[in-house]
Design a protein around this motif. Structure first.
Motif, short mmCIF file in Angstrom:
data_model
loop_
_atom_site.label_atom_id
_atom_site.label_comp_id
_atom_site.label_asym_id
_atom_site.label_seq_id
_atom_site.Cartn_x
_atom_site.Cartn_y
_atom_site.Cartn_z
N UNK A 1 34.44 38.00 45.27
CA UNK A 1 33.87 38.73 44.14
C UNK A 1 32.76 39.70 44.54
N UNK A 2 32.06 39.42 45.62
CA UNK A 2 31.03 40.35 46.07
C UNK A 2 31.62 41.73 46.36
N UNK A 3 32.93 41.75 46.74
CA UNK A 3 33.59 43.02 47.03
C UNK A 3 34.29 43.60 45.81
N UNK A 4 35.16 42.80 45.16
CA UNK A 4 35.93 43.39 44.07
C UNK A 4 35.09 43.68 42.83
N UNK A 5 33.94 43.02 42.69
CA UNK A 5 33.06 43.34 41.57
C UNK A 5 32.54 44.77 41.67
N UNK A 6 32.47 45.30 42.90
CA UNK A 6 32.04 46.69 43.07
C UNK A 6 33.09 47.65 42.50
N UNK A 7 34.37 47.30 42.66
CA UNK A 7 35.44 48.09 42.05
C UNK A 7 35.31 48.08 40.54
N UNK A 8 35.12 46.88 39.98
CA UNK A 8 34.96 46.74 38.53
C UNK A 8 33.79 47.59 38.04
N UNK A 9 32.67 47.46 38.73
CA UNK A 9 31.47 48.20 38.32
C UNK A 9 31.72 49.71 38.34
N UNK A 10 32.43 50.19 39.34
CA UNK A 10 32.67 51.63 39.46
C UNK A 10 33.60 52.15 38.37
N UNK A 11 34.37 51.26 37.75
CA UNK A 11 35.32 51.67 36.71
C UNK A 11 34.68 51.74 35.32
N UNK A 12 33.50 51.15 35.16
CA UNK A 12 32.87 51.10 33.84
C UNK A 12 31.90 52.26 33.69
N UNK A 13 32.24 53.19 32.81
CA UNK A 13 31.38 54.33 32.52
C UNK A 13 30.50 53.97 31.33
N UNK A 14 29.21 53.85 31.58
CA UNK A 14 28.28 53.39 30.56
C UNK A 14 26.92 54.03 30.77
N UNK B 1 35.79 39.21 35.04
CA UNK B 1 36.52 40.44 34.69
C UNK B 1 37.07 41.13 35.93
N UNK B 2 38.31 41.62 35.81
CA UNK B 2 38.84 42.54 36.83
C UNK B 2 39.53 43.71 36.14
N UNK B 3 39.09 44.92 36.48
CA UNK B 3 39.76 46.15 36.07
C UNK B 3 39.73 47.10 37.26
N UNK B 4 40.73 47.99 37.32
CA UNK B 4 40.73 48.97 38.40
C UNK B 4 41.03 50.38 37.89
#
Length: 226
Positions: free
Chosen positions: A171-184, A132-135
Motif C-alpha cells: 500500500x505504501x506504493x499503490x496508495x501513491x497511484x490512488x492519490x495521484x488520481x484524485x483531483x481535489x 480504496x484502489x483507483x487508477x
C-alpha cells in the motif's frame, strides 16, 4: 418471493447536540448493516460507532441491496443499485439534519462508491476511504473539505493470473497511484496502519488499533478534544 429491493433499514445513532454525522458505507461483502461482512468488518463499525457517539458525533448505517454472488466481481447493475441507495441516504440525512457536517467512511467497494458520490455532493463533506484502489482520474467537487486514504500495511494487491510474492504491491506504493488520481482542492492525507489487513483487521502481533486513528480523521485531522 423476492425481497423488495427498494426497502431498507437505516440505523441512526445521533446524540443530542451533534454537529457532525458519519455515514458508514460498508464493503461489497455486506448487504445488511448488521451482517458480518469482511473479516472483522462489523466489529470495526460497532467499535467505531461507540467511540464516535462518545464524542457527540452521530453515526448512520444502512442496508444495501443484496448481490447475487459476493464472491464474484460486482455487476454494473448491482453497482448502480448501491450507488442509488447511497445517494438516497445522503439526501435523507442532509434534509433531516441540515445543520450537521457530514463525513463518509467507505470500506473497499464502499470507498469507491463514496469517491463517486464526492463528485456530486452539494454541501460541505469529507471522507475517510479505507482500502480504496483507483487508477483513473476522479475530480471531486469544491464542497469536499478533506479526504483521508487509509490502508492496512498488510493489504497487498497484485495484477494478473500467475501471482507470486514478487508481484505483490504494498500500500505504501499503490496508495501513491490512488492519490495521484484524485483531483481535489481539499487536502488528501494517506495513513498506513501497521499490521492491519484490507478491512483493518489485525494480521500480526505488531497490529495497531485503528479506532483512535479513524476518530481523529473524522475530527478533521486532529484530536476531537482539541
Amino acid at each position: 418471493m423476492e425481497m423488495n429491493p427498494s426497502r431498507y433499514r437505516l440505523h441512526e445513532n445521533i446524540p443530542f447536540g451533534s454537529k457532525k454525522i458519519v455515514l458508514i458505507v460498508q464493503s461489497g461483502q455486506m448487504g445488511k448493516f448488521d451482517e458480518e461482512g469482511a473479516e472483522g468488518e462489523r466489529k470495526l463499525y460497532d467499535q467505531l460507532e461507540a467511540s464516535l457517539v462518545e464524542e457527540k458525533i452521530g453515526v448512520c448505517r444502512f442496508d444495501f441491496p443484496d448481490r447475487v454472488n459476493r464472491r464474484e466481481s460486482i455487476s454494473d447493475e448491482e453497482y448502480r443499485d448501491r450507488a442509488s441507495r447511497l445517494s438516497a441516504i445522503y439526501q435523507r440525512i442532509k434534509t433531516a439534519h441540515p445543520a450537521c457536517g457530514l463525513t463518509f467512511i467507505g470500506m473497499s467497494l464502499g470507498a469507491n462508491l463514496v469517491l463517486e458520490k464526492l463528485q456530486s455532493v452539494t454541501s460541505p463533506s469529507s471522507a475517510v476511504l479505507i482500502g480504496l484502489y483507483v487508477d483513473e482520474p476522479v475530480t471531486v467537487t469544491e464542497q469536499v473539505e478533506a479526504i483521508s486514504l487509509v490502508y492496512g500495511s498488510e493489504d497487498y494487491i497484485a495484477f494478473g493470473e500467475n501471482i507470486s510474492l514478487a508481484n505483490l504491491i504494498a500500500p505504501a506504493k499503490y496508495s501513491q497511484t490512488v492519490r495521484s488520481c484524485i483531483n481535489s482542492v481539499a487536502p488528501v492525507e494517506t495513513s498506513i496502519l501497521k499490521g492491519l489487513g484490507h478491512s483493518l483487521n489485525p494480521m500480526n502481533s505488531e497490529a495497531e488499533g485503528p479506532i483512535a486513528r479513524l476518530v481523529r480523521l473524522v475530527g478533521g485531522g486532529k484530536s476531537i478534544h482539541e
